[in-house]
Design a protein around this motif. Structure first.
Motif, PDB file in Angstrom:
ATOM      1  N   ILE A  37     -74.911 -85.427   3.033  1.00  0.00           N
ATOM      2  CA  ILE A  37     -74.003 -86.503   3.445  1.00  0.00           C
ATOM      3  C   ILE A  37     -74.015 -86.654   4.964  1.00  0.00           C
ATOM      4  O   ILE A  37     -74.117 -87.765   5.508  1.00  0.00           O
ATOM      5  N   GLY A  38     -73.920 -85.539   5.673  1.00  0.00           N
ATOM      6  CA  GLY A  38     -73.936 -85.606   7.126  1.00  0.00           C
ATOM      7  C   GLY A  38     -75.256 -86.131   7.671  1.00  0.00           C
ATOM      8  O   GLY A  38     -75.282 -86.907   8.640  1.00  0.00           O
ATOM      9  N   ALA A  39     -76.367 -85.726   7.033  1.00  0.00           N
ATOM     10  CA  ALA A  39     -77.672 -86.193   7.500  1.00  0.00           C
ATOM     11  C   ALA A  39     -77.826 -87.692   7.297  1.00  0.00           C
ATOM     12  O   ALA A  39     -78.349 -88.405   8.160  1.00  0.00           O
ATOM     13  N   TYR A  70     -75.302 -92.785   1.896  1.00  0.00           N
ATOM     14  CA  TYR A  70     -74.718 -92.806   3.237  1.00  0.00           C
ATOM     15  C   TYR A  70     -75.673 -93.404   4.259  1.00  0.00           C
ATOM     16  O   TYR A  70     -75.230 -93.966   5.263  1.00  0.00           O
ATOM     17  N   SER A 107     -72.962 -81.474   1.096  1.00  0.00           N
ATOM     18  CA  SER A 107     -72.309 -81.865   2.346  1.00  0.00           C
ATOM     19  C   SER A 107     -73.317 -82.042   3.470  1.00  0.00           C
ATOM     20  O   SER A 107     -73.175 -82.928   4.327  1.00  0.00           O
ATOM     21  N   LEU A 108     -74.337 -81.203   3.484  1.00  0.00           N
ATOM     22  CA  LEU A 108     -75.394 -81.342   4.493  1.00  0.00           C
ATOM     23  C   LEU A 108     -76.133 -82.665   4.325  1.00  0.00           C
ATOM     24  O   LEU A 108     -76.459 -83.335   5.312  1.00  0.00           O
ATOM     25  N   ALA A 147     -75.385 -90.024   7.051  1.00  0.00           N
ATOM     26  CA  ALA A 147     -74.484 -90.776   7.929  1.00  0.00           C
ATOM     27  C   ALA A 147     -74.938 -90.729   9.380  1.00  0.00           C
ATOM     28  O   ALA A 147     -74.726 -91.687  10.144  1.00  0.00           O
ATOM     29  N   THR A 148     -75.565 -89.639   9.796  1.00  0.00           N
ATOM     30  CA  THR A 148     -76.004 -89.509  11.187  1.00  0.00           C
ATOM     31  C   THR A 148     -77.293 -90.270  11.451  1.00  0.00           C
ATOM     32  O   THR A 148     -77.443 -90.911  12.513  1.00  0.00           O
TER      33      THR A 148
END
Length: 255
Positions: free
Chosen positions: A205-207, A86, A202-203, A209-210
Motif C-alpha cells: 500500500i505504501g509503495a 493505490y 501494508s508495504l 501510494a508513494t
C-alpha cells in the motif's frame, strides 16, 4: 466391598439427586425442570477441552489451508492488487491537470476524484456479505476486473461524463479489493501469523501510494496523450494480476 455394593445398589433417581441436588423440588420429585434438563444435556454433549487446548493452540486453531509456496504466491498477488489500487488512486490526481481532449471545466475537476470515492464507499460495505454468498474468489476477481475495465475506459475518455463514470467503476473495484483481501487473509492465515503477512500488504500500500505521483509525472512527459497512460498502466497490471489470481486462489469456497 460394602461401599461398592451400596453405591451400585442405589436407584437411578437417587444417583440423579446426588449428582444434581437442584433436582429436588420438595415432596413431588417427579416434577422436571426444563432448564436443568437442558443443562444436563449440554454437560453430556460438550467435551471438555481445557486440558488439551492451551492459549497457543487457540491462536493456531485456524490452520493454513494452502501449501506455503502457493500461500506466498497468493500473498504476492494480494500485494500486487493493493499496489495497483493505490497506484491508480495516487497517479490520477497528478494527471488531472493535463487531461487534454476531455475539456473538463475547472469546477468539475473535483468530480473525477469524487466519482472514484463514491464508487469505492458505496459498494465496500456489501462485499463481506456478498463474499459469504458467492465465495471469496469471484468477488476478488470481479474487483480486479473492475480496476482493469475502469482504467482502460478512462484512458479512452472523450468527454467529462465518460471519465466520471469510468472512474466510478475503478472505485468499485478498489473498494472490493480492500474488503476482499482483508477477508481472504483471515481465511488463509492463523491469528498468530496474521500480523507478519499484514505487514507485506501494508508495504505494498505504501509503495503504491508513494510511487503513483512519480509514475504519472514520468508518463505525462511523454506527450499530450501521456495522461492516458496513467490509466492504461494500472489497467494492464490489473489484467495480469487477474490471470495470476486464477491460478493461486483456492477453487473451492473456504469452509
Amino acid at each position: 466391598m460394602t461401599a461398592t455394593s451400596t453405591s451400585t445398589s442405589l436407584s437411578p433417581e437417587t444417583n440423579l439427586v446426588l449428582t444434581y441436588p437442584e433436582t429436588i423440588h420438595g415432596p413431588d420429585r417427579t416434577q422436571s425442570d426444563p432448564y436443568l434438563d437442558q443443562r444436563r444435556n449440554n454437560a453430556q454433549d460438550t467435551p471438555s477441552t481445557d486440558a488439551t487446548q492451551g492459549p497457543s493452540d487457540q491462536l493456531d486453531d485456524q490452520t493454513q489451508r494452502l501449501p506455503f509456496p502457493r500461500l506466498l504466491a497468493a500473498y504476492l498477488c494480494f500485494c500486487l492488487c493493493y499496489f495497483i489500487s493505490y497506484l491508480d488512486m495516487a497517479s490520477m490526481t497528478t494527471a488531472l491537470p493535463t487531461t487534454e481532449g476531455v475539456y473538463i471545466a475547472v469546477a468539475a475537476v473535483s468530480w473525477v476524484s469524487a466519482a472514484y470515492l463514491l464508487g469505492q464507499t458505496s459498494f465496500q460495505p456489501l462485499y463481506g456479505r456478498v463474499s459469504d454468498i458467492f465465495g471469496r474468489r469471484p468477488v476478488l476477481l470481479s474487483s480486479v476486473g473492475c480496476i482493469a475495465l475502469g482504467g482502460g475506459l478512462s484512458g479512452f475518455a472523450k468527454t467529462p461524463t465518460w471519465l466520471f463514470v469510468t472512474r466510478a467503476i475503478s472505485g468499485v473495484g478498489s473498494g472490493g479489493i480492500s474488503s476482499s483481501v482483508a477477508i481472504i487473509v483471515s481465511d488463509l492465515v492463523s491469528l498468530k501469523a496474521r500480523g507478519k503477512y499484514q505487514g507485506m500488504i501494508s508495504l505494498a500500500i505504501g509503495a503504491g501510494a508513494t510511487s503513483g505521483p512519480f509514475v504519472a509525472a514520468g508518463l505525462i512527459r511523454i506527450g499530450t496523450d501521456g495522461w492516458r497512460w496513467t490509466f492504461f498502466i494500472p489497467a494492464i497490471a490489473a489484467g495480469a494480476c487477474f490471470v495470476l489470481l486464477l491460478f493461486v486462489l483456492p477453487l473451492n469456497p473456504v469452509s
